[in-house]
Design an enzyme around this catalytic site. Structure first.
Site, PDB file in Angstrom:
ATOM      1  N   ALA A 130       1.115  -1.165   0.468  1.00 18.12           N
ATOM      2  CA  ALA A 130      -0.002   0.053  -0.092  1.00 18.12           C
ATOM      3  C   ALA A 130       0.622   1.234  -0.128  1.00 18.12           C
ATOM      4  O   ALA A 130       1.382   1.670   1.035  1.00 18.12           O
ATOM      5  CB  ALA A 130      -1.310  -0.089   0.917  1.00 18.12           C
ATOM      6  N   SER A 132       1.137   4.177  -3.015  1.00 15.96           N
ATOM      7  CA  SER A 132       0.187   5.076  -3.425  1.00 15.96           C
ATOM      8  C   SER A 132      -1.267   4.998  -3.107  1.00 15.96           C
ATOM      9  O   SER A 132      -1.840   6.155  -3.229  1.00 15.96           O
ATOM     10  CB  SER A 132       0.143   5.332  -5.079  1.00 15.96           C
ATOM     11  OG  SER A 132       1.637   5.708  -5.815  1.00 15.96           O
ATOM     12  N   GLU A 364       5.828  11.031  -0.522  1.00 13.57           N
ATOM     13  CA  GLU A 364       5.171  12.140  -0.291  1.00 13.57           C
ATOM     14  C   GLU A 364       3.828  12.063  -1.265  1.00 13.57           C
ATOM     15  O   GLU A 364       3.071  13.498  -1.951  1.00 13.57           O
ATOM     16  CB  GLU A 364       5.999  13.047   0.186  1.00 13.57           C
ATOM     17  CG  GLU A 364       6.918  12.722   0.758  1.00 13.57           C
ATOM     18  CD  GLU A 364       6.327  13.892   2.781  1.00 13.57           C
ATOM     19  OE1 GLU A 364       5.351  15.060   2.740  1.00 13.57           O
ATOM     20  OE2 GLU A 364       7.511  14.390   3.210  1.00 13.57           O
ATOM     21  N   SER A 367       4.446  11.632  -9.105  1.00 16.96           N
ATOM     22  CA  SER A 367       3.687  12.847 -10.076  1.00 16.96           C
ATOM     23  C   SER A 367       2.336  12.735 -10.190  1.00 16.96           C
ATOM     24  O   SER A 367       1.893  13.166 -10.643  1.00 16.96           O
ATOM     25  CB  SER A 367       5.108  13.334 -11.573  1.00 16.96           C
ATOM     26  OG  SER A 367       6.168  13.389 -10.691  1.00 16.96           O
TER      27      SER A 367
HETATM   28  N1  CAA Z   1      -7.410  16.682   3.155  1.00 22.23           N
HETATM   29  C1  CAA Z   1      -8.341  16.455   4.412  1.00 22.23           C
HETATM   30  N2  CAA Z   1      -9.014  15.752   3.599  1.00 22.23           N
HETATM   31  C2  CAA Z   1      -8.975  14.696   2.456  1.00 22.23           C
HETATM   32  C3  CAA Z   1      -7.727  15.170   1.518  1.00 22.23           C
HETATM   33  C4  CAA Z   1      -7.452  15.881   1.752  1.00 22.23           C
HETATM   34  N3  CAA Z   1      -6.206  16.629   1.618  1.00 22.23           N
HETATM   35  N4  CAA Z   1      -7.443  13.803   1.035  1.00 22.23           N
HETATM   36  C5  CAA Z   1      -8.846  12.855   0.399  1.00 22.23           C
HETATM   37  N5  CAA Z   1      -9.295  13.600   2.064  1.00 22.23           N
HETATM   38  C6  CAA Z   1     -10.380  12.889   2.917  1.00 22.23           C
HETATM   39  C7  CAA Z   1     -11.723  12.926   1.977  1.00 22.23           C
HETATM   40  O1  CAA Z   1     -12.208  14.264   1.799  1.00 22.23           O
HETATM   41  C8  CAA Z   1     -12.394  11.602   1.803  1.00 22.23           C
HETATM   42  O2  CAA Z   1     -13.103  12.236   2.934  1.00 22.23           O
HETATM   43  P1  CAA Z   1     -14.727  10.941   3.691  1.00 22.23           P
HETATM   44  O3  CAA Z   1     -14.298   9.799   3.932  1.00 22.23           O
HETATM   45  O4  CAA Z   1     -15.264  11.993   5.013  1.00 22.23           O
HETATM   46  O5  CAA Z   1     -15.645  11.079   1.898  1.00 22.23           O
HETATM   47  C9  CAA Z   1     -11.738  10.782   2.467  1.00 22.23           C
HETATM   48  O6  CAA Z   1     -10.632  11.273   2.783  1.00 22.23           O
HETATM   49  C10 CAA Z   1     -11.277   9.529   1.345  1.00 22.23           C
HETATM   50  O7  CAA Z   1     -10.569  10.265   0.333  1.00 22.23           O
HETATM   51  P2  CAA Z   1     -11.022  10.043  -1.190  1.00 22.23           P
HETATM   52  O8  CAA Z   1     -11.826   8.974  -0.875  1.00 22.23           O
HETATM   53  O9  CAA Z   1     -10.029  10.893  -2.402  1.00 22.23           O
HETATM   54  O10 CAA Z   1      -9.410   8.988  -0.646  1.00 22.23           O
HETATM   55  P3  CAA Z   1      -8.351   7.693  -2.497  1.00 22.23           P
HETATM   56  O11 CAA Z   1      -8.155   6.754  -1.525  1.00 22.23           O
HETATM   57  O12 CAA Z   1      -9.068   7.900  -3.339  1.00 22.23           O
HETATM   58  O13 CAA Z   1      -7.285   8.271  -2.237  1.00 22.23           O
HETATM   59  C11 CAA Z   1      -5.374   9.776  -2.823  1.00 22.23           C
HETATM   60  C12 CAA Z   1      -6.780   9.846  -2.602  1.00 22.23           C
HETATM   61  C13 CAA Z   1      -4.970  11.215  -3.136  1.00 22.23           C
HETATM   62  C14 CAA Z   1      -4.921   9.143  -3.976  1.00 22.23           C
HETATM   63  C15 CAA Z   1      -4.373   9.540  -1.846  1.00 22.23           C
HETATM   64  O14 CAA Z   1      -4.595   7.983  -1.276  1.00 22.23           O
HETATM   65  C16 CAA Z   1      -2.847   9.482  -2.282  1.00 22.23           C
HETATM   66  O15 CAA Z   1      -2.531  10.811  -1.149  1.00 22.23           O
HETATM   67  N6  CAA Z   1      -2.081   8.721  -1.540  1.00 22.23           N
HETATM   68  C17 CAA Z   1      -0.137   9.121  -1.608  1.00 22.23           C
HETATM   69  C18 CAA Z   1       0.061   8.512  -0.830  1.00 22.23           C
HETATM   70  C19 CAA Z   1       0.868   9.039  -0.390  1.00 22.23           C
HETATM   71  O16 CAA Z   1       1.591  10.358  -0.626  1.00 22.23           O
HETATM   72  N7  CAA Z   1       2.418   9.047   0.729  1.00 22.23           N
HETATM   73  C20 CAA Z   1       3.367   8.596   1.020  1.00 22.23           C
HETATM   74  C21 CAA Z   1       3.635   8.182   1.853  1.00 22.23           C
HETATM   75  S1  CAA Z   1       4.696   9.274   3.020  1.00 22.23           S
HETATM   76  C22 CAA Z   1       6.270   9.341   2.560  1.00 22.23           C
HETATM   77  O17 CAA Z   1       7.104   9.340   1.347  1.00 22.23           O
HETATM   78  C23 CAA Z   1       7.082  10.583   3.330  1.00 22.23           C
HETATM   79  C24 CAA Z   1       8.711  10.381   3.587  1.00 22.23           C
HETATM   80  O18 CAA Z   1       9.262   9.197   4.239  1.00 22.23           O
HETATM   81  C25 CAA Z   1       9.622  11.632   2.561  1.00 22.23           C
END
Ligand code: CAA
Length: 381
Positions: A130, A132, A364, A367
């Site tokens: 898990a 993206s 994070e 792209s």
């Molecule tokens: N702010 C607040 N709430 C948010 C939000 C945001 N930016 N984005 C989504 N939500 C909320 C939605 O409103 C929704 O709420 P409800 O349950 O009330 O409806 C809930 O979260 C689920 O949202 P989605 O249905 O949009 O979720 P999704 O499963 O389709 O995922 C995604 C959306 C943008 C693809 C997300 O999964 C994502 O950002 N994926 C990438 C993950 C990531 O960035 N990982 C990085 C790991 S950490 C890292 O890299 C750190 C490091 O070590 C350097």
């Protein structure tokens, strides 16, 4: 409209630049070569308030805002991208606890992050299956008496071998609940049942520590739930919105160093009887790099300004991240091209910049994920 930085932003920028150029930059090549985690440099950054730039002074932070944070990240990354990512994740963790934590959690953990008592914090969201799609996570937390018991595995955890506290996401509801069945927890480094695996052998950011974690019957107090039960996914998304500004700033810092080195080299290197900077082919590369770098800076500072002014900034943070990181990759690649064969050796820093910058298009949120966030915002009207 005002493009001038405030006095306090300029102060944070010059403080970070001074420390980064004087203390960090001279060690950056060796940190990379020896894969040395820069503990003492991170402690130095903490002494300057840079491990909690946007955290209240009452919790040991600099309380200088998100624009100042982006400026500081750029300066540190310009010197050493490995040091910058550890700083970035610690700032993100400190901000998340400040925003979502109870008073007790804030008092217990945030001052340790900002003061350097904890070398870093860590953000444990991704799993082997898990990345993206963190909503598909399998790690679970179940309540037993007055404890939470965590079981599962996390992957790609930045600074995991050194973190004093981890924010860990785990499923607290059934798998069918999806993103609405996930909660966030605070787990201290060294908690029995939390095992830190072997560091990854990475292409770049070789001074940064990236590890897998396993949780086996890992017990934490009931009070270490961060935020509300089953609302953890939103905490992750909100923290990542801010984190993406930091990664954008990191990419800008790496690209700034690459461009500066390319310009200096172009003036010094002579071919066909003159400096290669006299050739239009080289000038156009420098011109494109400078233009893209400036556009990246403007997108980054605009996203930071929106966050600081409590306006919606999710789309702008994603736009900033995707543009900055992809532009930074092109800028580092051109810088290496300008260095010719020498750029392909360890004698110059550009090969390190190119290796280091590559991951900014992945972590994070890749792209591709940034484009999903942007497109959803566009289509939502
Ligand atoms: N702010 C607040 N709430 C948010 C939000 C945001 N930016 N984005 C989504 N939500 C909320 C939605 O409103 C929704 O709420 P409800 O349950 O009330 O409806 C809930 O979260 C689920 O949202 P989605 O249905 O949009 O979720 P999704 O499963 O389709 O995922 C995604 C959306 C943008 C693809 C997300 O999964 C994502 O950002 N994926 C990438 C993950 C990531 O960035 N990982 C990085 C790991 S950490 C890292 O890299 C750190 C490091 O070590 C350097």
């Amino acid at each position: 409209m005002d493009f001038e930085l405030t006095e306090s932003q300029l102060l944070i920028q010059s403080t970070a630049r001074d420390f980064a150029q004087r203390r960090i930059a001279p060690q950056a090549a060796e940190i990379d070569r020896d894969e040395r985690f820069p503990t003492e440099l991170l402690k130095g950054l903490a002494e300057l308030g840079l491990m909690g730039v946007n955290v209240p002074e009452s919790l040991g932070g600099a309380e200088a805002g998100t624009v100042a944070y982006a400026l500081a990240m750029t300066e540190v990354a310009r010197a050493c991208a490995s040091t910058a990512v550890a700083m970035g994740v610690t700032n993100m963790v400190g901000e998340a606890i400040t925003r979502f934590g109870t008073e007790e959690q804030k008092q217990k953990y945030v001052p340790k992050l900002t003061s350097g008592e904890y070398v870093t914090g860590a953000f444990a969201l991704s799993e082997p299956g898990a990345g993206s799609d963190p909503g598909g996570m399998r790690t679970t937390a179940r309540r037993e008496g007055n404890e939470w018991v965590i079981d599962g595995a996390k992957q790609w955890i930045t600074s995991g071998s050194y973190a004093g506290v981890f924010v860990v996401w785990a499923r607290t509801g059934p798998i069918e609940a999806g993103t609405r069945g996930i909660s966030a927890f605070l787990v201290e480094g060294g908690t029995p049942g939390l095992k830190v695996g072997k560091p990854e052998d990475k292409m770049g950011l070789r001074g940064s520590n990236t590890v897998p974690l396993t949780f086996e019957n890992c017990r934490i107090p009931e009070s270490n739930l961060l935020g509300e039960l089953n609302q953890g996914f939103k905490i992750a998304m909100m923290a990542l919105d801010g984190g993406r500004i930091g990664i954008s700033a990191q990419a800008i810092g790496i690209a700034t160093a690459a461009l500066e080195e390319a310009a200096a080299y172009a003036k010094e290197r002579r071919q066909f009887g003159k400096p290669i900077s006299d050739f239009q082919a080289i000038q156009w590369m420098l011109a494109d790099s400078q233009t893209e770098l400036d556009a990246a800076r403007l997108l980054c500072l605009r996203a930071a300004w929106l966050k600081e002014n409590k306006q919606p900034f999710s789309k702008e943070a994603s736009m900033s991240k995707v543009f900055s990181t992809e532009a930074a990759w092109r800028i580092c690649d051109r810088a290496l091209q300008i260095h010719g064969g020498y750029g392909y050796t360890r004698e110059y820093n550009v090969e390190r910049h190119l290796r280091d910058v590559r991951v900014t298009r992945i972590y994070e949120g890749t792209s591709e994920i940034q484009r999903i966030v942007i497109a959803r915002n566009v289509l939502a009207g």
